[in-house]
Design a protein around this motif. Structure first.
Motif, mmCIF file in Angstrom:
data_model
loop_
_atom_site.group_PDB
_atom_site.id
_atom_site.type_symbol
_atom_site.label_atom_id
_atom_site.label_comp_id
_atom_site.label_asym_id
_atom_site.label_seq_id
_atom_site.Cartn_x
_atom_site.Cartn_y
_atom_site.Cartn_z
ATOM 1 N N ASP A 1 0.837 -1.200 0.000
ATOM 2 C CA ASP A 1 0.000 0.000 0.000
ATOM 3 C C ASP A 1 0.877 1.257 0.000
ATOM 4 O OD1 ASP A 1 -2.299 1.594 0.132
ATOM 5 O OD2 ASP A 1 -1.977 1.838 2.291
ATOM 6 N N ILE A 2 0.985 1.865 -1.164
ATOM 7 C CA ILE A 2 1.879 3.015 -1.319
ATOM 8 C C ILE A 2 1.467 4.173 -0.415
ATOM 9 C CG2 ILE A 2 2.736 4.724 -2.965
ATOM 10 C CD1 ILE A 2 3.870 2.037 -3.458
ATOM 11 N N LYS A 3 0.138 4.334 -0.246
ATOM 12 C CA LYS A 3 -0.296 5.526 0.507
ATOM 13 C C LYS A 3 0.156 5.454 1.959
ATOM 14 C CE LYS A 3 -5.111 4.329 1.791
ATOM 15 N NZ LYS A 3 -5.092 2.913 1.373
ATOM 16 N N THR A 4 0.298 4.240 2.516
ATOM 17 C CA THR A 4 0.767 4.125 3.895
ATOM 18 C C THR A 4 2.127 4.794 4.057
ATOM 19 O OG1 THR A 4 -0.377 2.033 4.175
ATOM 20 C CG2 THR A 4 1.405 2.508 5.716
ATOM 21 N N ILE A 5 3.068 4.420 3.177
ATOM 22 C CA ILE A 5 4.413 4.946 3.371
ATOM 23 C C ILE A 5 4.543 6.393 2.879
ATOM 24 C CG2 ILE A 5 5.578 2.717 3.447
ATOM 25 C CD1 ILE A 5 6.283 3.067 0.522
ATOM 26 N N VAL A 6 3.756 6.754 1.874
ATOM 27 C CA VAL A 6 3.828 8.150 1.409
ATOM 28 C C VAL A 6 3.243 9.081 2.470
ATOM 29 C CG1 VAL A 6 2.975 9.798 -0.291
ATOM 30 C CG2 VAL A 6 3.866 7.590 -1.038
ATOM 31 N N VAL A 7 2.071 8.703 3.001
ATOM 32 C CA VAL A 7 1.459 9.536 4.033
ATOM 33 C C VAL A 7 2.340 9.556 5.283
ATOM 34 C CG1 VAL A 7 -0.506 9.721 5.603
ATOM 35 C CG2 VAL A 7 -0.892 9.324 3.172
ATOM 36 N N GLY A 8 2.889 8.408 5.622
ATOM 37 C CA GLY A 8 3.807 8.349 6.767
ATOM 38 C C GLY A 8 4.968 9.310 6.572
ATOM 39 N N THR A 9 5.532 9.297 5.369
ATOM 40 C CA THR A 9 6.639 10.206 5.052
ATOM 41 C C THR A 9 6.204 11.653 5.207
ATOM 42 O OG1 THR A 9 7.528 8.607 3.506
ATOM 43 C CG2 THR A 9 8.282 10.868 3.263
ATOM 44 N N LEU A 10 5.003 11.952 4.690
ATOM 45 C CA LEU A 10 4.527 13.334 4.760
ATOM 46 C C LEU A 10 4.324 13.775 6.204
ATOM 47 C CD1 LEU A 10 1.996 13.580 1.793
ATOM 48 C CD2 LEU A 10 4.342 14.437 1.963
ATOM 49 N N ILE A 11 3.733 12.885 7.026
ATOM 50 C CA ILE A 11 3.485 13.256 8.426
ATOM 51 C C ILE A 11 4.810 13.550 9.131
ATOM 52 C CG2 ILE A 11 2.693 12.366 10.664
ATOM 53 C CD1 ILE A 11 0.531 10.815 9.129
ATOM 54 N N VAL A 12 5.762 12.636 8.961
ATOM 55 C CA VAL A 12 7.061 12.821 9.633
ATOM 56 C C VAL A 12 7.739 14.100 9.136
ATOM 57 C CG1 VAL A 12 9.378 11.874 9.868
ATOM 58 C CG2 VAL A 12 7.395 10.383 10.148
ATOM 59 N N SER A 13 7.704 14.322 7.818
ATOM 60 C CA SER A 13 8.379 15.511 7.278
ATOM 61 C C SER A 13 7.693 16.789 7.749
ATOM 62 C CB SER A 13 8.377 15.484 5.744
ATOM 63 O OG SER A 13 8.900 14.273 5.289
ATOM 64 N N LEU A 14 6.358 16.741 7.819
ATOM 65 C CA LEU A 14 5.619 17.923 8.254
ATOM 66 C C LEU A 14 5.999 18.283 9.688
ATOM 67 C CD1 LEU A 14 3.359 19.782 7.139
ATOM 68 C CD2 LEU A 14 1.773 18.470 8.553
ATOM 69 N N ILE A 15 6.016 17.272 10.560
ATOM 70 C CA ILE A 15 6.398 17.526 11.955
ATOM 71 C C ILE A 15 7.832 18.066 12.001
ATOM 72 C CG2 ILE A 15 6.832 16.431 14.193
ATOM 73 C CD1 ILE A 15 4.592 14.418 13.404
#
Lengths: 308, 286, 313
Positions: free
Chosen positions: C80-94
């Motif tokens: 599931d690509i969205k899991t890791i992409v969204v995870g990346t976005l959350i971490v980068s945003l923080i």
């Protein structure tokens, strides 16, 4: 003409300005806060690590440095393979990335005509510097571990070292190019003016003048290579275990490997409190090495900072 | 016998002295000849259609307002312009009849024979000795290096000031001394012509006077071309003077340099043929 | 003076052709340096080739439905690509929430307020912070940031959580943003500041209204580089965000999550050839390619901004 006292008072009051510039003071305080916060993070990190690991280090002293990897008992765990492995991989950085990087910088700054191709190489190198390190790990995995397996032996110190060398190459090029650019053109003209060839000018005048800057860059790239973990995980460092029982250098190079930061990572993944302390101790060793290397770079730069 | 490789310089010096005096314009051979020389930077023509002859053992001055291309022309004479990537030369520059931009000519060799002294003194950040010895070493000039260094520094009238501190950095000298060191460095490779690009513009009047005296010495051995902003300097030191000016180029805002008049210095400063020259040398323009 | 011995006279035309061996050596050395410069092109080509081949194998062979499921479990065939992409976005945003104020604050203070002596003292300290390996910050995130900060303020947080990882990454990115934007602000000519003071502006006004806007291209570039670095950061996330092996789709930053980089390391750990189902190994290169493409785009963007600064001054 005398100025009446009242005028003087008015002028004085004006020049004293309004009340204290509250917003200005607040603004400066906020900026200072950001800086102090950043520094306090550094201090907390250092304190945290020291508190955790100093006990192990004082208790075991040099024994910790010479003890091997042990994931079962914290009492016998050490960082020997990490130190040896980091040294082995650095050999490739020094022997490959330095000459290639400085050579490329000399070409780009001293030789290259301003063509599309040159500009492409320049942009390319700056982009390479921005590629995440883990992607270099994939490159190492595909190229050094797989394609060149007959030469490298697979997931070995050779593959790890080559990967690190490729990783720091753009940093070496960029810092060396910057140092070369800082050498004033009048030096080059003087050389050409007495009938020197390009290489004679570069070798005798430009490189010696740029040497401190180039040296600083190479030292910084060593510290970068010393701290890299992720790409090495992909070329197999974590499983690595360097044979440290008196094998020849070639045998060590062609066997599985680990490095100091990957040792930190393997210990950090172990859950027990004992290993938490071992991890901290390993981090102290790693930070000590990196800070030493960085300090050398900073001293070099401040010492040789040249004003033209 | 003892200084075999240095003889050409000595020889030439002797020749001038044996004559019982320096050359005067019109007597000597032509060393450098420019014919319809134009220089382009990219599409922009910086100077156009320059034709003049530089005679041996004379000091030839290039004068004119800023931006008139005199430095550009000077840098064509030893192919220093090759180092500027977008520079392109049209027309002919010959040295003793040989086309300097001809096929197979090595600019490195050209620069050894036609040396250059720059606007700002630019000694290498090395010892005084190494500054002078670098050129002869790379040129493969044989002979006793100490002797070459001493002779070059003597000819540049610097020897007495530095003979006890040859190992010190060239940067430690004063501005005027640095410029004489640069002249010594130039002489050390035994050139035939010395090009000087406003050599005194960064110096005080006393240092300037020393360099000017030195030039009078040097012209016994070399032919000198000097670019100068300073008209008094041109009038004081040179035998021949070329007056350049800038005309608005066809393209508009940028200006192209042209040669207005070339004659003996005396004529240029007392009785120029062109009105533009007269306006400039009398200070009415520029 | 004894009889002078003249060196053998060569015609000038010949002499000006120079020494052929010297010219050959010169050409040889030039080619050597050109070769060194060309290596960088080879490396780029090797990166693209090694990524693209397997990424294409992955995308053409894998069941496309597997790319949009409930989680990233590559060893079980769930990509599931969205899991890791969204995870990346959350971490980068923080990370950016932490790094932008801290980094810019440091940059403005060092460039505009700090006295030279203070600056000379503080700058190396920031450089030390920049030199701390990410594996160390990962350990710090899990031993300090997570229990002492995240779990204290967000009860119910897992020990391994994306927020701790994000803060850790932010600390890593701070010195980067600080140094690039400080350079940009110091490149603003002093005459501009003097002009502002000349009309009676205060220091804060000058900084905010004159220096900051003049340096904005460089500041934006520093932020983009920071984002790119945060997206590509691996070890902090691999250690502190948890989710070894795989992760379900997760939006709550107080819970474990998976980023693209961490997904790659956890795939690679444990064996020299990644074990798992069909195309698990290839998925590594697919994610790598995605990461490469994103960071490359960001770097090119920042390059544009930096060039604008250079053109102005």
């Amino acid at each position: 003409m005398a100025i009446s006292p009242s005028t003087q008072d008015v002028v004085l009051a004006r020049l004293k300005g309004r009340r204290v510039d509250l917003k200005g003071v607040l603004f400066e305080a906020l900026l200072l806060l950001a800086l102090l916060l950043s520094l306090s993070i550094l201090i907390t990190l250092m304190a945290d690590v020291l508190r955790g690991g100093l006990g192990v280090l004082t208790e075991r002293g040099f024994g910790f440095l010479t003890a091997g990897l042990a994931t079962f008992s914290a009492d016998t765990a050490g960082v020997k393979q990490g130190i040896v492995g980091s040294m082995l991989t650095l050999v490739f950085v020094v022997l490959l990335a330095f000459p290639l990087g400085i050579g490329a910088a000399v070409y780009l700054e001293e030789y290259a005509p301003d063509t599309t191709f040159t500009r492409f190489i320049n942009v390319n190198i700056r982009n390479l510097a921005g590629v995440p390190s883990i992607v270099y790990g994939l490159l190492g995995l595909a190229l050094f571990v797989e394609v060149f397996r007959p030469l490298t032996g697979g997931t070995t110190a050779i593959s790890g070292g080559l990967t690190l060398a490729v990783l720091v190459l753009p940093i070496v090029v960029i810092t060396a190019a910057e140092a070369l650019r800082a050498v004033p053109d009048s030096i080059r003209e003087a050389g050409f003016g007495v009938g020197a060839t390009r290489w004679e000018v570069v070798r005798s005048h430009v490189l010696p003048s740029a040497a401190p800057g180039i040296l600083t860059g190479t030292v910084l790239s060593i510290s970068r290579a010393l701290g890299e973990t992720a790409p090495l995980l992909l070329v197999g460092a974590i499983t690595g275990y360097i044979a440290t029982g008196g094998q020849s250098l070639v045998e060590q190079m062609r066997s599985s490997f680990t490095t100091l930061p990957t040792v930190v990572y393997s210990y950090a993944r172990l859950p027990s409190q004992d290993f938490r302390e071992v991890t901290s101790a390993a981090i102290i060793v790693l930070l000590a090495v990196i800070l030493l290397v960085n300090a050398i770079a900073i001293v070099l730069r401040n010492r040789y900072e040249r004003k033209w | 016998m003892e200084t075999a490789t240095l003889t050409p310089i000595v020889q030439r010096g002797l020749r001038a002295r044996e004559r019982g005096g320096p050359f005067v314009p019109g007597e000597g051979r032509t060393v450098i000849e420019m014919a319809d020389l134009s220089v382009y930077y990219g599409d922009f023509r910086a100077v156009r259609d320059i034709s003049l002859k530089v005679e041996e053992h004379l000091i030839t001055a290039f004068i004119g307002p800023s931006g008139c291309g005199k430095t550009t022309v000077l840098r064509c004479l030893n192919r220093m312009n090759d180092l500027i990537e977008i520079a392109r030369v049209e027309g002919r520059v010959s040295y003793h009849g040989v086309d300097l931009y001809g096929k197979g000519i090595d600019p490195v060799e050209v620069r050894r024979r036609i040396g250059m002294v720059f606007q700002k003194p630019n000694p290498f950040p090395k010892s005084i000795y190494d500054n002078v010895s670098f050129g002869p070493k790379i040129a493969g000039i044989e002979g006793d290096m100490d002797e070459i260094v001493e002779l070059s520094l003597r000819k540049a009238a610097l020897w007495d000031e530095v003979k006890d501190r040859l190992k010190e950095s060239g940067m430690s000298l004063s501005g005027g001394q640095q410029q004489r060191l640069c002249i010594a460095r130039c002489i050390a490779v035994q050139p035939d012509v010395i090009l000087m690009d406003e050599p005194c513009s960064a110096l005080d009047p006393i240092a300037t006077a020393r360099i000017e005296d030195l030039m009078q010495e040097l012209k016994n051995d070399y032919s000198i071309v000097i670019v100068t902003h300073n008209m008094q300097q041109a009038a004081r030191v040179s035998d021949m003077t070329a007056f350049f000016t800038a005309e608005v180029a066809e393209s508009g805002d940028r200006r192209t340099g042209v040669l207005v008049e070339y004659d003996t210095t005396e004529k240029i400063f007392t009785n120029p043929s062109e009105e533009g020259t007269e306006n400039y040398v009398t200070g009415r323009f520029g | 003076m004894t009889q002078a011995v003249l060196p053998p006279q060569i015609p000038i035309a010949e002499a000006l052709k120079g020494d052929p061996s010297r010219r050959r050596r010169e050409n040889f050395i030039r080619r050597l340096f050109l070769g060194a410069a060309a290596v960088s092109v080879l490396i780029s080509a090797a990166i693209v080739l090694s990524l693209v081949g397997r990424a294409v194998t992955f995308i053409t062979n894998v069941d496309l439905g597997a790319l949009w499921t409930s989680g990233w479990f590559p060893r079980r065939g769930l990509f599931d690509i969205k899991t890791i992409v969204v995870g990346t976005l959350i971490v980068s945003l923080i990370a950016m929430v932490v790094a932008i104020p801290l980094g810019l604050g440091c940059a403005v203070y060092l460039s505009e307020y700090a006295r030279p002596r203070v600056r000379r003292l503080l700058k190396p300290i920031l450089e030390i912070l920049a030199g701390i390996p990410s594996v160390v910050l990962g350990f710090f995130a899990i031993t300090f940031i997570s229990p002492q900060i995240v779990q204290r303020f967000f009860s119910g947080s897992s020990l391994f959580n994306m927020m701790a990882a994000g803060i850790g990454v932010g600390v890593l990115v701070t010195p980067l943003i600080a140094s690039i934007s400080e350079d940009a602000m110091r490149a603003v000519p002093a005459s501009l500041r003097e002009a502002a003071y000349g009309v009676g502006a205060r220091k804060r006004t000058t900084t905010v209204k004159v220096v900051f806007p003049a340096a904005i291209s460089g500041i934006v570039a520093s932020i983009i580089v920071g984002v790119s670095r945060a997206i590509g950061e691996t070890m902090v996330v691999a250690i502190a965000a948890g989710a070894t092996g795989g992760s379900i789709f997760q939006l709550d930053p107080s819970q474990p999550g998976q980023t693209m980089t961490a997904a790659m390391t956890s795939l690679a750990i444990g064996s020299d050839q990644v074990k798992g189902g069909e195309f698990t190994f290839e998925s590594l290169f697919f994610v790598g390619f995605l990461l490469f493409a994103i960071t490359l785009a960001l770097n090119i963007m920042s390059e544009r901004f930096v060039r604008r600064v250079r053109e102005k001054y």
